[in-house]
Structures are given as structure tokens and as C-alpha cells.
Design a protein around this motif. Structure first.
Motif, PDB file in Angstrom:
ATOM      1  N   ASP A   1      39.262  40.154  42.929  1.00  0.00           N
ATOM      2  CA  ASP A   1      38.043  40.101  42.397  1.00  0.00           C
ATOM      3  C   ASP A   1      36.627  39.666  43.283  1.00  0.00           C
ATOM      4  N   ALA A   2      37.052  38.732  43.200  1.00  0.00           N
ATOM      5  CA  ALA A   2      35.683  38.434  44.494  1.00  0.00           C
ATOM      6  C   ALA A   2      35.398  40.321  45.504  1.00  0.00           C
ATOM      7  N   TRP A   3      36.908  40.046  46.424  1.00  0.00           N
ATOM      8  CA  TRP A   3      36.387  41.305  46.614  1.00  0.00           C
ATOM      9  C   TRP A   3      36.154  42.666  45.741  1.00  0.00           C
ATOM     10  N   LEU A   4      36.101  43.305  44.622  1.00  0.00           N
ATOM     11  CA  LEU A   4      35.416  44.080  43.976  1.00  0.00           C
ATOM     12  C   LEU A   4      34.451  43.557  43.909  1.00  0.00           C
ATOM     13  N   ARG A   5      33.997  42.651  43.224  1.00  0.00           N
ATOM     14  CA  ARG A   5      32.562  42.295  43.005  1.00  0.00           C
ATOM     15  C   ARG A   5      31.397  42.313  44.567  1.00  0.00           C
ATOM     16  N   CYS A   6      31.804  41.844  45.600  1.00  0.00           N
ATOM     17  CA  CYS A   6      30.987  42.552  46.761  1.00  0.00           C
ATOM     18  C   CYS A   6      31.450  43.748  46.893  1.00  0.00           C
ATOM     19  N   MET A   7      32.529  44.470  46.372  1.00  0.00           N
ATOM     20  CA  MET A   7      32.283  46.293  46.624  1.00  0.00           C
ATOM     21  C   MET A   7      31.293  47.006  45.707  1.00  0.00           C
ATOM     22  N   ARG A   8      31.385  46.382  44.513  1.00  0.00           N
ATOM     23  CA  ARG A   8      30.426  46.836  43.237  1.00  0.00           C
ATOM     24  C   ARG A   8      29.088  46.846  43.666  1.00  0.00           C
ATOM     25  N   VAL A   9      28.679  45.771  44.005  1.00  0.00           N
ATOM     26  CA  VAL A   9      27.561  45.662  44.835  1.00  0.00           C
ATOM     27  C   VAL A   9      27.211  46.749  45.885  1.00  0.00           C
ATOM     28  N   ALA A  10      27.950  46.786  47.293  1.00  0.00           N
ATOM     29  CA  ALA A  10      27.857  47.610  48.344  1.00  0.00           C
ATOM     30  C   ALA A  10      27.408  48.564  47.662  1.00  0.00           C
TER      31      ALA A  10
END
Ligand code: HEM
Length: 126
Positions: A87-96
Motif C-alpha cells: 500500500d505504501a508503494w502504491l500510494r507513492c506511485m499514485r502521486v508520481a
């Protein structure tokens, strides 16, 4: 044009560089993700991931020239990746990804892949 691949259609190197650089900026400040990265300098990890994504979407094959077969499940085995890490990985990736301002159909296609890939790299369920 219709023969353009995804890599070219979204803007090539510049776009992948932008997304991955932003992602690693967020990783550097993320209390869940940052401790997983073994090296103090995130630069080399950023480059490996950028080269992988570029190759996956039809760009240059530099990743495999340098690293061989991706074998991503094996390469992630040393890190505990449960729902919290995913979830942390996807949260950062979503922003990017959102900040890259891709056409909606490109953004959705990229996002569907990243979500699927993040789920497939989980190796822990707590
Ligand atoms: C490498 C974490 C998902 C692609 C790594 C590394 C970590 C990591 C700690 C080592 C950094 C290094 O290269 O030294 C995670 C976590 C994920 C995740 C917590 C959450 C699910 C993904 C996804 C992809 C991916 C979805 C592909 C779409 C890569 C690649 C490398 C890498 C290409 C470098 C492999 C190599 O050594 O050549 N990841 N990752 N990761 N990750 Fe992930």
C-alpha cells in the motif's frame, strides 16, 4: 501514430524519468519504504527501476543488458512485502503517476499494470 508504442506515446525517457524520480523522492521520506532499501544512496535503485519500466513499455533494453532477466519475484524475496508495504508503494506511485499528467487511457493502463505487479510481488500477508 498507430505504430507508436506505449513508451513513445507517453513521451519516452522524459516521462519515465519524471515518474520514477518523483516516486523515489517520496520513498526517501516514507517511513515504511525507506528502511527496506539496503543502500544509503537511492540513486542506483532509482536507475534500475527506471530502466526496467522503460524496457517493459517498449523503450530501450538497457535494463536487461545490465541486469539480465528481471526475475522480480526473486529480486524482491529479501524484503518483507506485505499489505502495508504494498500500500505504501502504491500510494507513492499514485502521486508520481498522477503528477505526470498522462492522457487518461495511458494513465489507467500504466496504473492497472503497476497495481497488478505490486500485488504479484507480495511475499507476506501481515
Ligand atoms: C528493486 C521494494 C514493487 C520493480 C526493489 C528493491 C526494493 C523494492 C527494496 C531493492 C532496491 C534496489 O534495486 O537496490 C519494493 C516494494 C514493492 C515493490 C516494497 C511493493 C509492492 C515493485 C514493482 C515493480 C518493481 C510493482 C515493477 C513494476 C523493481 C525493480 C527493481 C526493484 C526493477 C530492481 C531489480 C534489480 O535488481 O535489477 N524493490 N518493490 N518493484 N523493484 Fe521493487
Amino acid at each position: 501514430t498507430s505504430t507508436e508504442n506505449f513508451y513513445e506515446a507517453v513521451g519516452g525517457y522524459e516521462t519515465f524519468h519524471k515518474i520514477v524520480a518523483r516516486f523515489y523522492e517520496l520513498v526517501a521520506d516514507d517511513p515504511v519504504l525507506r528502511p527496506l532499501y539496503p543502500e544509503e544512496d537511492l540513486g542506483p535503485a532509482e536507475e534500475r527501476f527506471r530502466l526496467f519500466l522503460m524496457q517493459y513499455w517498449g523503450g530501450p533494453h538497457t535494463y536487461s543488458d545490465q541486469r539480465g532477466h528481471p526475475r522480480l519475484r526473486m529480486r524482491h524475496a529479501p524484503f518483507v512485502i506485505g499489505p502495508v508495504e504494498r500500500d505504501a508503494w502504491l500510494r507513492c506511485m499514485r502521486v508520481a503517476v498522477d503528477e505526470a499528467d498522462l492522457a487518461p487511457e495511458h494513465r489507467d493502463q500504466l496504473w492497472a499494470y503497476l497495481e497488478m505487479a505490486a500485488n504479484s510481488l507480495m511475499n507476506a500477508w501481515v
